[in-house]
Design a protein around this motif. Structure first.
Motif, PDB file in Angstrom:
ATOM      1  N   SER A   2       0.819  -1.215   0.000  1.00  0.00           N
ATOM      2  CA  SER A   2       0.000   0.000   0.000  1.00  0.00           C
ATOM      3  C   SER A   2       0.853   1.265   0.000  1.00  0.00           C
ATOM      4  O   SER A   2       2.057   1.228   0.244  1.00  0.00           O
ATOM      5  N   ALA A  25      -5.482  10.732   0.062  1.00  0.00           N
ATOM      6  CA  ALA A  25      -5.104   9.702  -0.916  1.00  0.00           C
ATOM      7  C   ALA A  25      -6.184   8.635  -1.015  1.00  0.00           C
ATOM      8  O   ALA A  25      -6.569   8.213  -2.116  1.00  0.00           O
ATOM      9  N   ALA A  26      -6.685   8.204   0.136  1.00  0.00           N
ATOM     10  CA  ALA A  26      -7.717   7.173   0.138  1.00  0.00           C
ATOM     11  C   ALA A  26      -8.983   7.706  -0.517  1.00  0.00           C
ATOM     12  O   ALA A  26      -9.685   6.990  -1.238  1.00  0.00           O
ATOM     13  N   ASP A  27      -9.231   8.974  -0.291  1.00  0.00           N
ATOM     14  CA  ASP A  27     -10.446   9.563  -0.827  1.00  0.00           C
ATOM     15  C   ASP A  27     -10.430   9.582  -2.349  1.00  0.00           C
ATOM     16  O   ASP A  27     -11.445   9.358  -3.006  1.00  0.00           O
ATOM     17  N   THR A  29      -9.045   7.492  -4.329  1.00  0.00           N
ATOM     18  CA  THR A  29      -9.409   6.152  -4.805  1.00  0.00           C
ATOM     19  C   THR A  29     -10.893   5.893  -4.618  1.00  0.00           C
ATOM     20  O   THR A  29     -11.554   5.327  -5.491  1.00  0.00           O
ATOM     21  N   SER A  30     -11.396   6.329  -3.482  1.00  0.00           N
ATOM     22  CA  SER A  30     -12.794   6.092  -3.193  1.00  0.00           C
ATOM     23  C   SER A  30     -13.678   6.742  -4.239  1.00  0.00           C
ATOM     24  O   SER A  30     -14.634   6.153  -4.733  1.00  0.00           O
ATOM     25  N   THR A  33     -13.712   4.794  -7.592  1.00  0.00           N
ATOM     26  CA  THR A  33     -14.517   3.575  -7.683  1.00  0.00           C
ATOM     27  C   THR A  33     -15.997   3.883  -7.741  1.00  0.00           C
ATOM     28  O   THR A  33     -16.797   3.044  -8.125  1.00  0.00           O
ATOM     29  N   ARG A  34     -16.352   5.105  -7.344  1.00  0.00           N
ATOM     30  CA  ARG A  34     -17.768   5.412  -7.323  1.00  0.00           C
ATOM     31  C   ARG A  34     -18.285   5.911  -8.659  1.00  0.00           C
ATOM     32  O   ARG A  34     -19.474   5.948  -8.885  1.00  0.00           O
ATOM     33  N   ARG A  38     -18.783   5.935 -16.392  1.00  0.00           N
ATOM     34  CA  ARG A  38     -18.337   5.037 -17.447  1.00  0.00           C
ATOM     35  C   ARG A  38     -19.347   3.952 -17.770  1.00  0.00           C
ATOM     36  O   ARG A  38     -19.523   3.562 -18.909  1.00  0.00           O
ATOM     37  N   ARG A  39     -20.009   3.493 -16.704  1.00  0.00           N
ATOM     38  CA  ARG A  39     -20.983   2.428 -16.931  1.00  0.00           C
ATOM     39  C   ARG A  39     -22.097   2.908 -17.824  1.00  0.00           C
ATOM     40  O   ARG A  39     -22.538   2.213 -18.731  1.00  0.00           O
ATOM     41  N   ASP A 294     -23.854  -5.405 -21.465  1.00  0.00           N
ATOM     42  CA  ASP A 294     -22.880  -5.055 -20.430  1.00  0.00           C
ATOM     43  C   ASP A 294     -23.370  -3.897 -19.585  1.00  0.00           C
ATOM     44  O   ASP A 294     -23.273  -3.908 -18.365  1.00  0.00           O
ATOM     45  N   PRO A 302     -24.948  -4.023  -9.614  1.00  0.00           N
ATOM     46  CA  PRO A 302     -23.670  -3.350  -9.377  1.00  0.00           C
ATOM     47  C   PRO A 302     -22.837  -4.145  -8.378  1.00  0.00           C
ATOM     48  O   PRO A 302     -22.892  -3.907  -7.195  1.00  0.00           O
ATOM     49  N   ASP A 304     -19.384  -5.377  -9.191  1.00  0.00           N
ATOM     50  CA  ASP A 304     -17.952  -5.138  -9.355  1.00  0.00           C
ATOM     51  C   ASP A 304     -17.440  -3.958  -8.550  1.00  0.00           C
ATOM     52  O   ASP A 304     -18.058  -2.904  -8.533  1.00  0.00           O
ATOM     53  N   ARG A 305     -16.269  -4.116  -7.918  1.00  0.00           N
ATOM     54  CA  ARG A 305     -15.741  -2.980  -7.188  1.00  0.00           C
ATOM     55  C   ARG A 305     -15.025  -2.061  -8.129  1.00  0.00           C
ATOM     56  O   ARG A 305     -14.178  -2.448  -8.892  1.00  0.00           O
TER      57      ARG A 305
END
Lengths: 305, 346, 316
Positions: A2, A25-27, A29-30, A33-34, A38-39, A294, A302, A304-305
């Motif tokens: 990490s 930094a964590a934020d 990434t968070s 993923t949200r 794109r979907r 898809d 939903p 997939d992470r």
């Protein structure tokens, strides 16, 4: 490993404490993923592609003036970008673009017509089998297993062999054989759903079994079969084209993508476009359905992470 | 003989998930000495498992962000968080090992126990197949598995929970690590088996002189086996000290509540559970994180920037502003009842 | 407890299916509107032959007797007579068997060779270049009809680049391998789409399992963990998918044999349909179905031998 940050926390002259830096930094990434953007993009592109295809195919007369079956002895095998023939002509001088657009009607008709019927029928069978269980389930699933034992195409060819090659028989052959996948999927879903709280509650309230099946279980499990139907639609288009390719579909001079590819096979060395372009049309529509599938899968489930 | 084996300083592990940033471990510092058993106790979701996994370097690469220092002294004074995978390969098994809660899922279902055990045995030592086989059988005997020759050929699903956990312990100890982390090793087992496994762990620890970190939500389990205890809540340590002191003289309301929740031998009475639920680790409240459920809470607690305060005991610290109140309440239940407004304790 | 403890039950199930298949095939012939004898004989119709057919098929008798006769013929290896080839149908079919069997095996192996590494690596390096690229590639190739893909491959590799022959079966094993490469590749690519997706998903799921952590914790190195634990377990999911989709392989041969002019069963089937050679159509359909049942059985056996838990679960 990490991401690593400052060691120790004393005597730091940073404006942000280490814990705040870590948080930032964590934020990042968070947030990434949200992002649902794109979907949705996938689903929208798929729908757009399909829309374009339907528009051009159904509205063919608006886009091409030539007739798909008009023979022009003077201009056979003209390459694409010849005057008046955007995609060239085939061995009889027929305009390829026109044949692709008009031919698409058959394949699209199968995609929608055959798929929807098998979707409904297979879903109902699966729902009934899964819900009632017992001998009903056994019997229905034996029949399903039986159909699965045959290679798909072979069975369809055999049926068409017996009934005769034409458009209606194509539909019939597909209706007879394709519902089984839906039945299997729906049955599995129903068996799981049967044990859920909302079903037990509905039954406890005295709702009839029919009502529980269709108004409770079905809406909650439909996503699996709907996503699969996209895959199935692609399969049916390819199936229709395959039958046409083998000469077991609609008969000439009606244009159809599969038959065009088959015709073009003989001229592959000199006039590649006759066989290649209809295939591109198939791929285009196929990818459209794939993207829709898809996109729907992502939205409806939903996971997939 | 306070000879530190592992020193953790201000460890933080934040996870970037789709629901937001989870502050799973938010400033944890602890020390494990040689030949010592440290207990980590707390409810589910308090960060004990993530702490262990961070120490072991088993957190997933993506989405995990850690800071602070983890020093494993036999390796040197460098920070374990910075270790490369190659380094970890040398450390895993030979220096640090871990056993997990559910033995059924902690073992590969499609390979024999023998295979998995010899794999551990040969991970850090060169030996022939026969020697590895012998050593593996020796380990199975050591952890108390009967008919080891036969068992080597069996698959995980053919073992009972207790036997499987023993096998897991054998695997963890195969390369003689100096530190063993046990994450809820008895939680998924029957009470009788629990005792057996705990005794086994204690016995092995005494024989080998290794240190252990035992994690559990069950205070009874912890107090049976551990020399020192660390109580975790909301991603932080709220109390630490040696076992005897913490049991007899807790200095944090949460610890006290945990102790009271334990069924008292021979007594009948109300089940005293702790009202409320643990704080969200995504958006932890400011001030003391136990405030919402604390019977001693005051306004000052809610705005206090918490830290571990020394109390009357040696090496006994508490993250409670009012720990002194607890000091005076022990042995005087009426005063405690008055202070907290609970009339039924007497 | 034997690992294959519930296999007998599966065998019984199998036999039932086989009977069902014969029933379906039996009824296929009777789907034809009109007189079956007339349909079979076509232009070779003579009253004498028609009577002979009526007798051998028992067309004047009740349907159960007809089925009995059908099954009796079947057990004696008699699939009827092909008036087109002027030989017993069985002989005709056997003559076309080799290319198809070779093609199926070749394609199955190629599919495994392509999809196992790609699927696994795509799952391990999720979101990486390989993963994204292969997803795009396989979304597109999934929408490609096998026969069209075959034609494109033919166009590129045989016609323009002249690396592979355009048609034919070749002689000797090496010859077969060479001649059948493009057709096998065509089928394999279509098959691989599903396999890769499956393995990728299985790999991702397996990576999150706790036994992977236990393996890591032993200190054997990430590569060994991936190989001995993650792959071993993830691949099991694919075996099942492999079996289920094998029907695709068989169907694929029908189309691909046409494109590459291979004298196999697929080619035979299509030609016989055009030739109204019903006994042959019936025979080939039956053979294909039996082939699939056998392959499914093999898949189950492979799965049981790789996964000790399956032996317990079979017969759900």
């Amino acid at each position: 490993m990490s991401q690593i940050f400052a060691r120790g926390s004393s005597g730091s002259s940073w404006a942000l404490s280490p814990s705040e830096m870590l948080f930032k930094a964590a934020d990042r990434t968070s947030r990434r993923t949200r992002s649902t953007g794109r979907r949705r993009l996938v689903l929208i592109s798929g729908l757009a592609m399909l829309g374009i295809a339907i528009l051009f195919i159904v509205g063919a007369p608006l886009f091409v003036s030539q007739s798909p079956i008009a023979i022009d002895v003077l201009h056979p095998l003209s390459p694409p970008l010849t005057a008046g023939h955007l995609l060239g002509t085939d061995q009889y001088g027929r305009d390829v673009l026109a044949r692709i657009l008009y031919g698409g009607r058959i394949d699209l008709a199968i995609a929608f017509g055959a798929t929807s019927v098998t979707l409904v029928f297979g879903t109902i069978v699966g729902l009934v089998a899964g819900y009632f269980g017992g001998w009903v389930d056994n019997l229905l699933m034996r029949i399903v297993d039986l159909f699965f034992a045959f290679p798909f195409l072979v069975l369809i060819i055999a049926i068409i062999a017996m009934l005769g090659p034409n458009l209606l028989n194509m539909f019939i052959a597909i209706w007879i054989t394709s519902w089984v996948s839906y039945a299997r999927i729906m049955r599995a879903q129903t068996i799981v759903a049967k044990k859920q709280q909302y079903v037990l509650a509905a039954r406890a309230l005295g709702y009839s079994r029919l009502r529980v099946m269709f108004r409770h279980i079905l809406p909650n499990t439909a996503s699996a079969v709907i996503v699969f139907s996209m895959v199935d639609a692609i399969g049916n288009i390819i199936l229709a084209a395959s039958l046409g390719f083998l000469g077991l579909g609609v008969q000439p001079p009606t244009p159809e993508w599969g038959t065009m590819i088959s015709d073009g096979q003989n001229y592959i060395l000199s006039s590649w476009w006759i066989a290649t372009l209809p295939g591109l049309a198939i791929v285009f529509v196929g990818v459209a359905f794939s993207l829709i599938g898809d996109g729907l899968a992502d939205i409806l489930r939903p996971g997939d992470r | 003989m306070a000879d530190p084996l592992l020193t953790v300083s201000d460890l933080r592990t934040y996870l970037g998930t789709r629901h937001g940033v989870v502050r799973a471990v938010d400033g944890v510092s602890l020390i494990v000495n040689q030949a010592e058993v440290l207990g980590v106790v707390g409810e589910s979701g308090c960060g004990k498992t993530v702490t262990c996994r961070t120490i072991m370097g088993l957190m997933p690469r993506k989405g995990t962000f850690s800071s602070g220092q983890v020093v494993f002294h036999p390796r040197g004074e460098g920070n374990l968080l910075d270790a490369s995978s190659r380094e970890w390969q040398r450390l895993h098994g030979a220096q640090l090992a871990m056993i997990f809660q559910d033995p059924m899922t902690a073992l590969n279902p499609v390979r024999t126990i023998g295979d998995q055990l010899t794999e551990a045995v040969t991970a850090h030592a060169r030996m022939s197949r026969e020697q590895a086989h012998e050593r593996a059988i020796g380990l199975l005997v050591r952890v108390g598995i009967p008919a080891p020759q036969q068992r080597m050929k069996d698959y995980p699903f053919q073992f009972s929970g207790g036997m499987l956990q023993r096998a897991l312990i054998a695997i963890a100890l195969a390369s003689e690590p100096k530190l063993l982390l046990a994450d809820e090793p008895t939680t998924s087992l029957d009470v009788i088996i629990q005792d057996q496994i705990l005794s086994l762990l204690l016995e092995l620890q005494r024989d080998t002189g290794m240190s252990m970190i035992l994690v559990s939500h069950d205070l009874a389990v912890i107090t049976e086996v551990c020399d020192r205890i660390v109580v975790m809540y909301g991603g932080q340590i709220v109390e630490e000290g040696d076992t005897a002191t913490i049991i007899s003289a807790p200095r944090h309301p949460y610890t006290k509540a945990l102790l009271e929740a334990l069924p008292q031998g021979g007594e009948r009475g109300q089940l005293r559970s702790i009202p409320g639920s643990p704080p969200s680790l995504i958006d932890p409240p400011g001030g003391c994180r136990f405030a919402a459920r604390c019977p001693l809470v005051t306004d000052e607690c809610r705005s206090w920037d918490t830290e571990l305060l020394s109390t009357d005991g040696v090496g006994h610290r508490s993250r409670c502003l009012r720990h002194a109140v607890l000091q005076t309440q022990i042995g005087r239940p009426e005063a405690w009842a008055q202070e907290t407004g609970q009339a039924d304790l007497a | 407890m034997s690992r294959f403890g519930t296999l007998p039950r599966r065998l019984v199930h199998l036999v039932v299916i086989l009977f069902g298949i014969t029933l379906v095939v039996f009824f296929l012939l009777r789907l034809i509107p009109g007189d079956p004898a007339l349909a079979i004989l076509g232009s070779s119709y003579t009253h004498q032959r028609a009577t002979a057919i009526d007798d051998s098929l028992g067309l004047n008798k009740p349907i159960w007797t007809q089925y009995g006769l059908f099954m009796d013929h079947l057990f004696h290896g008699n699939l009827g007579y092909s008036y087109f080839y002027n030989e017993p149908a069985t002989t005709v079919i056997v003559a076309h068997l080799a290319p198809t069997v070779f093609l199926v095996i070749y394609a199955a192996v190629l599919a495994a060779v392509i999809s196992l590494p790609i699927g696994f690596l795509a799952g391990v390096h999720r979101g990486g270049v390989l993963d994204q690229a292969s997803r795009v590639f396989f979304t597109v190739s999934f929408a490609m009809p096998a026969f069209w893909l075959g034609i494109i491959l033919l166009l590129v590799f045989s016609v323009h680049l002249d690396i592979f022959p355009i048609s034919g079966f070749g002689t000797g094993v090496a010859g077969h391998l060479y001649y059948l490469f493009l057709p096998a590749l065509t089928i394999a690519l279509g098959f691989s789409t599903v396999l890769i997706r499956s393995l990728r998903a299985a790999t991702i799921a397996t990576l999150q399992a706790e036994f992977v952590d236990t393996a890591k914790m032993k200190g054997i190195g990430y590569t060994k963990v991936l190989r001995r634990h993650v792959f071993r377990v993830a691949v099991l999911a694919v075996v099942a998918v492999y079996g289920v989709n094998l029907a695709y392989l068989i169907s694929g041969t029908v189309l691909v044999e046409n494109v590459f002019s291979l004298p196999g069963l697929g080619q035979l089937l299509v030609n016989s349909v055009s030739n109204r050679d019903y006994p042959v159509v019936q025979g080939v359909a039956l053979l294909f179905a039996v082939l699939i049942v056998v392959i499914n059985l093999l898949t189950d056996i492979v799965q049981a031998s790789l996964d000790p838990r399956v032996g317990q679960e079979i017969g759900e």
